[in-house]
Design an enzyme around this catalytic site. Structure first.
Site, PDB file in Angstrom:
ATOM      1  N   TYR A  63      59.497  43.777  45.893  1.00 57.87           N
ATOM      2  CA  TYR A  63      58.647  44.721  46.626  1.00 57.87           C
ATOM      3  C   TYR A  63      58.775  44.505  48.146  1.00 57.87           C
ATOM      4  O   TYR A  63      58.812  45.465  48.915  1.00 57.87           O
ATOM      5  CB  TYR A  63      57.184  44.591  46.188  1.00 57.87           C
ATOM      6  CG  TYR A  63      56.243  45.395  47.054  1.00 57.87           C
ATOM      7  CD1 TYR A  63      56.318  46.786  47.112  1.00 57.87           C
ATOM      8  CD2 TYR A  63      55.284  44.758  47.850  1.00 57.87           C
ATOM      9  CE1 TYR A  63      55.464  47.523  47.926  1.00 57.87           C
ATOM     10  CE2 TYR A  63      54.422  45.486  48.658  1.00 57.87           C
ATOM     11  CZ  TYR A  63      54.517  46.862  48.706  1.00 57.87           C
ATOM     12  OH  TYR A  63      53.675  47.587  49.511  1.00 57.87           O
TER      13      TYR A  63
ATOM     14  N   ARG B 184      62.579  50.339  53.339  1.00 60.42           N
ATOM     15  CA  ARG B 184      61.842  51.589  53.591  1.00 60.42           C
ATOM     16  C   ARG B 184      61.583  51.762  55.084  1.00 60.42           C
ATOM     17  O   ARG B 184      61.808  52.842  55.642  1.00 60.42           O
ATOM     18  CB  ARG B 184      60.526  51.565  52.814  1.00 60.42           C
ATOM     19  CG  ARG B 184      59.545  52.651  53.235  1.00 60.42           C
ATOM     20  CD  ARG B 184      58.365  52.754  52.302  1.00 60.42           C
ATOM     21  NE  ARG B 184      57.530  51.558  52.247  1.00 60.42           N
ATOM     22  CZ  ARG B 184      56.406  51.458  51.551  1.00 60.42           C
ATOM     23  NH1 ARG B 184      55.998  52.478  50.815  1.00 60.42           N
ATOM     24  NH2 ARG B 184      55.697  50.351  51.557  1.00 60.42           N
TER      25      ARG B 184
ATOM     26  N   TYR C 258      48.922  44.852  57.920  1.00 55.84           N
ATOM     27  CA  TYR C 258      48.696  43.653  57.098  1.00 55.84           C
ATOM     28  C   TYR C 258      49.287  42.425  57.805  1.00 55.84           C
ATOM     29  O   TYR C 258      50.346  42.519  58.431  1.00 55.84           O
ATOM     30  CB  TYR C 258      49.415  43.791  55.744  1.00 55.84           C
ATOM     31  CG  TYR C 258      48.679  44.587  54.676  1.00 55.84           C
ATOM     32  CD1 TYR C 258      47.352  44.963  54.806  1.00 55.84           C
ATOM     33  CD2 TYR C 258      49.344  44.926  53.501  1.00 55.84           C
ATOM     34  CE1 TYR C 258      46.710  45.677  53.802  1.00 55.84           C
ATOM     35  CE2 TYR C 258      48.718  45.643  52.489  1.00 55.84           C
ATOM     36  CZ  TYR C 258      47.388  46.018  52.643  1.00 55.84           C
ATOM     37  OH  TYR C 258      46.764  46.715  51.661  1.00 55.84           O
TER      38      TYR C 258
ATOM     39  N   ARG D 241      46.327  55.390  53.811  1.00 59.00           N
ATOM     40  CA  ARG D 241      45.493  55.335  52.596  1.00 59.00           C
ATOM     41  C   ARG D 241      45.363  56.703  51.935  1.00 59.00           C
ATOM     42  O   ARG D 241      45.150  56.797  50.734  1.00 59.00           O
ATOM     43  CB  ARG D 241      44.115  54.782  52.926  1.00 59.00           C
ATOM     44  CG  ARG D 241      44.129  53.349  53.441  1.00 59.00           C
ATOM     45  CD  ARG D 241      44.634  52.379  52.393  1.00 59.00           C
ATOM     46  NE  ARG D 241      44.710  50.997  52.912  1.00 59.00           N
ATOM     47  CZ  ARG D 241      45.243  49.996  52.242  1.00 59.00           C
ATOM     48  NH1 ARG D 241      45.762  50.183  51.034  1.00 59.00           N
ATOM     49  NH2 ARG D 241      45.288  48.793  52.766  1.00 59.00           N
TER      50      ARG D 241
ATOM     51  N   GLU E 266      45.661  49.949  39.622  1.00 58.11           N
ATOM     52  CA  GLU E 266      45.742  50.751  40.840  1.00 58.11           C
ATOM     53  C   GLU E 266      45.528  52.203  40.440  1.00 58.11           C
ATOM     54  O   GLU E 266      45.905  52.603  39.339  1.00 58.11           O
ATOM     55  CB  GLU E 266      47.113  50.543  41.494  1.00 58.11           C
ATOM     56  CG  GLU E 266      47.290  51.232  42.830  1.00 58.11           C
ATOM     57  CD  GLU E 266      48.590  50.830  43.525  1.00 58.11           C
ATOM     58  OE1 GLU E 266      48.806  49.604  43.754  1.00 58.11           O
ATOM     59  OE2 GLU E 266      49.389  51.725  43.831  1.00 58.11           O
TER      60      GLU E 266
HETATM   61  C1  3EB Z   1      47.597  47.857  48.732  1.00 63.27           C
HETATM   62  O1  3EB Z   1      46.494  48.324  48.975  1.00 63.27           O
HETATM   63  C2  3EB Z   1      48.127  48.045  47.346  1.00 63.27           C
HETATM   64  O2  3EB Z   1      53.847  50.057  49.478  1.00 63.27           O
HETATM   65  O3  3EB Z   1      53.720  52.217  49.335  1.00 63.27           O
HETATM   66  C3  3EB Z   1      49.375  50.763  47.410  1.00 63.27           C
HETATM   67  C4  3EB Z   1      49.911  52.009  47.739  1.00 63.27           C
HETATM   68  C5  3EB Z   1      50.103  49.633  47.652  1.00 63.27           C
HETATM   69  C6  3EB Z   1      51.185  52.108  48.293  1.00 63.27           C
HETATM   70  C7  3EB Z   1      53.262  51.084  49.148  1.00 63.27           C
HETATM   71  C8  3EB Z   1      51.389  49.747  48.212  1.00 63.27           C
HETATM   72  C9  3EB Z   1      51.921  50.970  48.538  1.00 63.27           C
HETATM   73  O4  3EB Z   1      48.247  47.219  49.596  1.00 63.27           O
HETATM   74  C10 3EB Z   1      49.566  48.267  47.304  1.00 63.27           C
END
Ligand code: 3EB
Length: 335
Positions: free
Chosen positions: A155, A162, A214, A227, A329
């Protein structure tokens, strides 16, 4: 005074809603209906049509035989450019690309190439107003998403590729996204999504640190997604939402507690998206639930059905979440 010029984009009607639903039937019959922009099948392949609008996501559904159907306006045009496929009704653009990791040197290169190809398509496709498009939503599915330790996790490599493949223009306002692991052993990265002739608005969740900021502990390159995206038609495209508060995973090992935290995150996201979306609530959304553990599907569904008085639609898919301590999720579309 606003001058009305019949040749300008101002003469084009406001963006209509995209109709998304789950439906049963055969892929061929569903694709033959008018205005079908995309059709998504789930689970192992079964006589799939060779149509640019069709994608199969190799995640096992707990309830077989359902497709996700995207309906736009007419006429729908579609085509292919190498590995990339697309369809458009002049307002919306569906796109999909599948890249064999071994052919390009791994997951990171596959992600870079997929995103470069998608950004190229968006920049060159001409919508009904003659202009280029804007990405509203992306889905990413890959095999064995949690394989590899620390920064070597697949990932994290995907996130690096990406970010490199994204057009600099797309790096300012990210779109909503989902990234989930398949268990089909096929090392093929699938990316598909939705663009439109008008831009959406990126929505962040006040309960969560934005993914793009992050801290380093989650990998060398932060995940590049918002989000949610609020579309110009007032729909909310909700990213994969999990039991993450701040930037930390909560309730490790407890799927139902993670579900409750996820539902709190969804409620908070809807409030952040504005009063109309908040008033309609999560009940008005078409939801996809990604779940690691097949044995927990019944309990998860029961709790969800209790929380959601009358859900528009619910599909549970078995798959791996991108952090190994997350077990569930949810993503969705409201409106
Ligand atoms: C998170 O909140 C969960 O890498 O595109 C959620 C939605 C998550 C999309 C992405 C990752 C992605 O971090 C992980």
């Amino acid at each position: 005074m606003r001058l009305i010029d019949s040749t300008s984009a101002a003469a084009i009607a406001p963006l209509p809603s995209l109709q998304v639903s789950y439906a049963e039937g055969t892929a061929a019959d569903l694709l033959a209906q008018p205005g079908i922009l995309a059709l998504i099948g789930f689970g192992p392949a079964q006589g799939d049509p060779d149509d640019p609008r069709f994608v199969r996501v190799g995640l096992e559904p707990t309830e077989a035989g359902r497709f996700e159907v995207w309906r736009g306006g007419q006429p729908v045009r579609c085509g292919r450019h190498g590995a990339l496929r697309w369809s458009s009704d002049g307002n919306y653009l569906f796109f999909a690309i599948e890249i064999d990791e071994a052919a390009v040197g791994g997951i990171e290169a596959a992600a870079e190439q997929a995103y470069a190809a998608v950004c190229q398509l968006i920049a060159t496709h001409r919508f009904a107003d003659g202009g280029p498009g804007h990405i509203l939503r992306l889905w990413n599915y890959m095999d064995a998403i949690n394989e590899g330790r620390g920064d070597d996790e697949r990932y994290r490599h995907f996130c690096c590729g990406r970010a490199r493949g994204l057009d600099p223009a797309a790096r300012n306002g990210y779109s909503a996204a989902t990234a989930i692991g398949r268990r089909d052993g096929k090392r093929v990265l699938q990316v598909y999504g939705l663009a439109a002739r008008e831009e959406g608005v990126a929505i962040e969740n006040p309960r969560q640190v934005s993914a793009w900021s992050y801290p380093r502990q989650y990998g060398p390159v932060a995940p590049t997604f918002a989000r949610a995206t609020r579309t110009p038609a007032g729909q909310l495209l909700v990213s994969g939402t999990a039991s993450v508060v701040g930037h930390q995973s909560r309730h490790a090992g407890d799927t139902l507690a993670q579900l409750d935290e996820t539902l709190r995150n969804l409620d908070s996201l809807l409030v952040a998206a504005g009063p109309c979306i908040a008033a309609r609530g999560i009940n008005a959304a078409l939801l996809k639930v990604y779940l690691r553990e097949p044995a927990e599907a019944a309990a998860v569904e029961q709790r969800l059905r209790r929380h959601l008085a009358d859900p528009v639609g619910l599909l549970i898919l078995l798959g791996d979440i991108c952090r190994s301590d997350l077990r569930i999720e949810i993503d969705g579309i409201q409106g």
